[in-house]
Design a protein around this motif. Structure first.
Motif, PDB file in Angstrom:
ATOM      1  N   TYR A  47       0.859  -1.190   0.043  1.00  0.00           N
ATOM      2  CA  TYR A  47      -0.103  -0.094  -0.042  1.00  0.00           C
ATOM      3  C   TYR A  47       1.135   1.175   0.060  1.00  0.00           C
ATOM      4  N   TYR A  48       1.971   1.283   0.880  1.00  0.00           N
ATOM      5  CA  TYR A  48       2.730   2.378   0.911  1.00  0.00           C
ATOM      6  C   TYR A  48       3.509   2.512  -0.396  1.00  0.00           C
ATOM      7  N   ALA A  49       4.093   1.608  -1.160  1.00  0.00           N
ATOM      8  CA  ALA A  49       4.727   1.757  -2.306  1.00  0.00           C
ATOM      9  C   ALA A  49       3.972   2.152  -3.427  1.00  0.00           C
ATOM     10  N   ASN A  50       2.693   1.624  -3.562  1.00  0.00           N
ATOM     11  CA  ASN A  50       1.712   1.865  -4.421  1.00  0.00           C
ATOM     12  C   ASN A  50       1.309   3.442  -4.285  1.00  0.00           C
ATOM     13  N   ARG A  51       1.094   4.171  -3.077  1.00  0.00           N
ATOM     14  CA  ARG A  51       0.732   5.388  -2.982  1.00  0.00           C
ATOM     15  C   ARG A  51       1.557   6.223  -3.164  1.00  0.00           C
TER      16      ARG A  51
END
Length: 55
Positions: A47-51
């Motif tokens: 989630y963090y990497a995609n955001r």
């Protein structure tokens, strides 16, 4: 997300699934908790990497 990060995340998710399956088969609650933490950790990482890349 780089290819290395994706591969590492997928490997961690597979490891968590294997640990969870083994824990359910053996009624090992501590092992099940560790696999749950691994699964949640890989989701948060994804989630963090995609955001981060979406911005």
């Amino acid at each position: 997300m780089s290819e290395f990060h994706q591969l590492a995340r997928i490997c961690l998710q597979i490891a968590a699934g294997v640990l969870l399956g083994d824990a359910v088969a053996n009624s090992a609650q501590f092992q099940a908790a560790i696999s749950g933490v691994l699964s949640v950790g890989t989701f948060v990482w994804w989630y963090y990497a995609n955001r981060k890349t979406a911005k």
